[in-house]
Design a protein around this motif. Structure first.
Motif, PDB file in Angstrom:
ATOM      1  N   THR A  77       0.854  -1.191   0.000  1.00  0.00           N
ATOM      2  CA  THR A  77       0.000   0.000   0.000  1.00  0.00           C
ATOM      3  C   THR A  77       0.888   1.238   0.000  1.00  0.00           C
ATOM      4  OG1 THR A  77      -1.767  -1.134   1.203  1.00  0.00           O
ATOM      5  CG2 THR A  77      -1.807   1.267   1.220  1.00  0.00           C
ATOM      6  N   ILE A  78       0.651   2.139  -0.961  1.00  0.00           N
ATOM      7  CA  ILE A  78       1.403   3.387  -1.057  1.00  0.00           C
ATOM      8  C   ILE A  78       0.408   4.535  -0.933  1.00  0.00           C
ATOM      9  CG2 ILE A  78       2.827   4.850  -2.544  1.00  0.00           C
ATOM     10  CD1 ILE A  78       3.992   2.312  -3.771  1.00  0.00           C
ATOM     11  N   GLY A  79       0.627   5.386   0.044  1.00  0.00           N
ATOM     12  CA  GLY A  79      -0.292   6.489   0.306  1.00  0.00           C
ATOM     13  C   GLY A  79      -0.162   7.600  -0.717  1.00  0.00           C
ATOM     14  N   ARG A  80      -1.232   8.395  -0.830  1.00  0.00           N
ATOM     15  CA  ARG A  80      -1.212   9.566  -1.717  1.00  0.00           C
ATOM     16  C   ARG A  80      -0.135  10.548  -1.271  1.00  0.00           C
ATOM     17  NH1 ARG A  80      -6.139  10.869  -4.552  1.00  0.00           N
ATOM     18  NH2 ARG A  80      -7.063   8.891  -5.179  1.00  0.00           N
ATOM     19  N   GLY A  81       0.575  11.111  -2.242  1.00  0.00           N
ATOM     20  CA  GLY A  81       1.550  12.145  -1.948  1.00  0.00           C
ATOM     21  C   GLY A  81       2.863  11.652  -1.392  1.00  0.00           C
ATOM     22  N   SER A  82       3.100  10.353  -1.406  1.00  0.00           N
ATOM     23  CA  SER A  82       4.359   9.823  -0.885  1.00  0.00           C
ATOM     24  C   SER A  82       5.453   9.879  -1.951  1.00  0.00           C
ATOM     25  CB  SER A  82       4.171   8.380  -0.410  1.00  0.00           C
ATOM     26  OG  SER A  82       3.881   7.538  -1.514  1.00  0.00           O
ATOM     27  N   PHE A  83       6.707   9.742  -1.514  1.00  0.00           N
ATOM     28  CA  PHE A  83       7.860   9.617  -2.414  1.00  0.00           C
ATOM     29  C   PHE A  83       8.525   8.305  -2.020  1.00  0.00           C
ATOM     30  CE2 PHE A  83      10.853  12.514  -4.953  1.00  0.00           C
ATOM     31  CZ  PHE A  83      11.535  11.451  -5.510  1.00  0.00           C
ATOM     32  N   THR A  84       8.290   7.278  -2.809  1.00  0.00           N
ATOM     33  CA  THR A  84       8.616   5.902  -2.429  1.00  0.00           C
ATOM     34  C   THR A  84       9.638   5.305  -3.377  1.00  0.00           C
ATOM     35  OG1 THR A  84       6.405   5.574  -1.504  1.00  0.00           O
ATOM     36  CG2 THR A  84       7.653   3.598  -2.056  1.00  0.00           C
ATOM     37  N   ALA A  85      10.652   4.658  -2.812  1.00  0.00           N
ATOM     38  CA  ALA A  85      11.627   3.896  -3.600  1.00  0.00           C
ATOM     39  C   ALA A  85      11.321   2.411  -3.472  1.00  0.00           C
ATOM     40  CB  ALA A  85      13.043   4.181  -3.118  1.00  0.00           C
ATOM     41  N   ILE A  86      11.394   1.717  -4.596  1.00  0.00           N
ATOM     42  CA  ILE A  86      11.272   0.261  -4.605  1.00  0.00           C
ATOM     43  C   ILE A  86      12.642  -0.301  -4.945  1.00  0.00           C
ATOM     44  CG2 ILE A  86      10.166  -1.722  -5.719  1.00  0.00           C
ATOM     45  CD1 ILE A  86       7.702   0.033  -6.123  1.00  0.00           C
ATOM     46  N   ILE A  87      13.171  -1.127  -4.042  1.00  0.00           N
ATOM     47  CA  ILE A  87      14.534  -1.639  -4.196  1.00  0.00           C
ATOM     48  C   ILE A  87      14.525  -3.159  -4.123  1.00  0.00           C
ATOM     49  CG2 ILE A  87      15.455   0.473  -3.144  1.00  0.00           C
ATOM     50  CD1 ILE A  87      16.133  -1.205  -0.643  1.00  0.00           C
ATOM     51  N   GLY A  88      15.672  -3.744  -4.487  1.00  0.00           N
ATOM     52  CA  GLY A  88      15.822  -5.197  -4.444  1.00  0.00           C
ATOM     53  C   GLY A  88      16.810  -5.641  -5.502  1.00  0.00           C
ATOM     54  N   GLY A  89      17.260  -6.878  -5.401  1.00  0.00           N
ATOM     55  CA  GLY A  89      18.229  -7.405  -6.352  1.00  0.00           C
ATOM     56  C   GLY A  89      17.633  -7.594  -7.734  1.00  0.00           C
ATOM     57  N   ASN A  90      18.514  -7.836  -8.713  1.00  0.00           N
ATOM     58  CA  ASN A  90      18.054  -8.073 -10.075  1.00  0.00           C
ATOM     59  C   ASN A  90      17.151  -9.300 -10.126  1.00  0.00           C
ATOM     60  OD1 ASN A  90      19.466  -5.923 -11.178  1.00  0.00           O
ATOM     61  ND2 ASN A  90      21.316  -7.134 -11.523  1.00  0.00           N
ATOM     62  N   GLU A 106      14.929   2.169  -7.763  1.00  0.00           N
ATOM     63  CA  GLU A 106      16.225   2.826  -7.598  1.00  0.00           C
ATOM     64  C   GLU A 106      17.236   1.892  -6.929  1.00  0.00           C
ATOM     65  OE1 GLU A 106      18.675   4.631  -8.556  1.00  0.00           O
ATOM     66  OE2 GLU A 106      17.364   6.384  -8.612  1.00  0.00           O
ATOM     67  N   HIS A 107      18.507   2.025  -7.357  1.00  0.00           N
ATOM     68  CA  HIS A 107      19.607   1.265  -6.751  1.00  0.00           C
ATOM     69  C   HIS A 107      20.571   2.174  -5.987  1.00  0.00           C
ATOM     70  CE1 HIS A 107      18.643  -2.528  -8.732  1.00  0.00           C
ATOM     71  NE2 HIS A 107      18.515  -1.877  -9.869  1.00  0.00           N
ATOM     72  N   HIS A 108      20.538   3.468  -6.268  1.00  0.00           N
ATOM     73  CA  HIS A 108      21.534   4.381  -5.721  1.00  0.00           C
ATOM     74  C   HIS A 108      21.082   4.920  -4.359  1.00  0.00           C
ATOM     75  CE1 HIS A 108      22.365   4.289 -10.037  1.00  0.00           C
ATOM     76  NE2 HIS A 108      23.599   4.634  -9.739  1.00  0.00           N
ATOM     77  N   THR A 109      21.793   4.490  -3.309  1.00  0.00           N
ATOM     78  CA  THR A 109      21.355   4.835  -1.955  1.00  0.00           C
ATOM     79  C   THR A 109      21.426   6.326  -1.683  1.00  0.00           C
ATOM     80  OG1 THR A 109      23.594   4.336  -1.166  1.00  0.00           O
ATOM     81  CG2 THR A 109      21.927   2.614  -0.926  1.00  0.00           C
ATOM     82  N   GLU A 110      22.365   7.063  -2.352  1.00  0.00           N
ATOM     83  CA  GLU A 110      22.463   8.496  -2.058  1.00  0.00           C
ATOM     84  C   GLU A 110      21.208   9.238  -2.502  1.00  0.00           C
ATOM     85  OE1 GLU A 110      24.889   7.992  -5.953  1.00  0.00           O
ATOM     86  OE2 GLU A 110      24.225   6.788  -4.245  1.00  0.00           O
ATOM     87  N   PHE A 111      20.601   8.814  -3.616  1.00  0.00           N
ATOM     88  CA  PHE A 111      19.377   9.469  -4.072  1.00  0.00           C
ATOM     89  C   PHE A 111      18.181   9.051  -3.217  1.00  0.00           C
ATOM     90  CE2 PHE A 111      22.086   9.691  -7.844  1.00  0.00           C
ATOM     91  CZ  PHE A 111      21.993  11.036  -8.126  1.00  0.00           C
TER      92      PHE A 111
END
Length: 248
Positions: free
Chosen positions: A36-49, A208-213
């Motif tokens: 569940t992703i709420g309205r107005g969120s800024f969400t990263a989806i991560i994980g291995g290939n 995203e894969h880049h942790t700094e971003f």
């Protein structure tokens, strides 16, 4: 029956127990995924290939199950509407998508032509205003008469973003925003995404894969493993989940 409209209080995305198997494969690429992703969120989806990140995001605009065939079970709701009951065309008014190979999304000769392409195809009378507004949001108004081949990689990525924005969706999905960009243009793209999120209330979902971003721009992180959402945590907690991050 009256046409369903998005519910203002519903989550942007609500996925329940989704399993999906591509034709010819025995292994599900999504395996009981719930999110569940709420309205107005800024969400990263991560994980291995190969963990199912891009496949998960193709649920959001209906490409799965409407375009990609396969065995599909579970439910997907976008802004309170069941995705299975709405076409990709209808869902694209709510969900803009910028693919990792964003160059392939650019199909018109000039910047303005590209920005107005989607609303023009929908037959919307205000297509020119919608395209111009999208260019303004992405900081590309000064380039509106340029040819696509004149643009830098970062400018092309922003133009693909403007094309997705031209239909005024509530949700933007961007698959690996910085994978083909130099650091300066990568920051420029993320700054635009932050502005869209904070000022214009767009729900931003990035693979995203880049942790700094992720650390600098995102609010929450969803970790995927073998087709399931292993956890969903605030960004500081997520980036300190070192055991899971090292393992995956």
């Amino acid at each position: 029956m009256s046409k369903q409209v998005p519910h203002p209080n519903a989550p942007a995305v609500n996925i329940t127990d989704v399993t999906f198997v591509y034709p010819g494969s025995e292994q599900p690429v999504l395996n009981g995924a719930s999110l569940t992703i709420g309205r107005g969120s800024f969400t990263a989806i991560i994980g291995g290939n190969g963990c199912g990140k891009s496949t998960l995001c193709k649920l959001f605009n209906g490409l799965i199950p409407h375009y990609y065939s396969g065995d599909f079970t579970g439910t997907v709701e976008i802004c309170g509407l069941f995705a299975e009951k709405h076409t990709v065309s209808e869902l694209s008014r709510m969900v803009g998508y910028v693919y990792q190979d964003f160059d392939n999304q650019l199909v018109r000769p000039t910047v303005l032509d590209e920005a107005v392409f989607a609303p023009l195809n929908y037959g919307l009378a205000e297509y020119r205003e919608m395209g111009s507004r999208a260019l303004e949001l992405c900081g590309l108004t000064h380039l509106k008469d340029r040819y696509i081949w004149e643009l830098s990689g970062g400018q092309k990525h922003l133009l693909a973003l403007a094309g997705a924005l031209s239909l005024e969706p509530d949700i933007l999905v961007v698959d690996e925003p910085v994978s083909q960009l130099d650091p300066q243009h990568a920051r420029q793209v993320y700054d635009v995404l932050r502005q869209l999120n904070r000022v214009h209330g767009k729900t931003i979902i990035v693979i995203e894969h880049h942790t700094e971003f992720i650390a600098d721009y995102c609010e929450e992180v969803c970790l995927m493993e073998q087709g399931t959402v292993r956890w969903q945590r605030p960004v500081a907690e997520a980036l300190n989940s070192l055991e899971d991050l090292e393992r995956l």
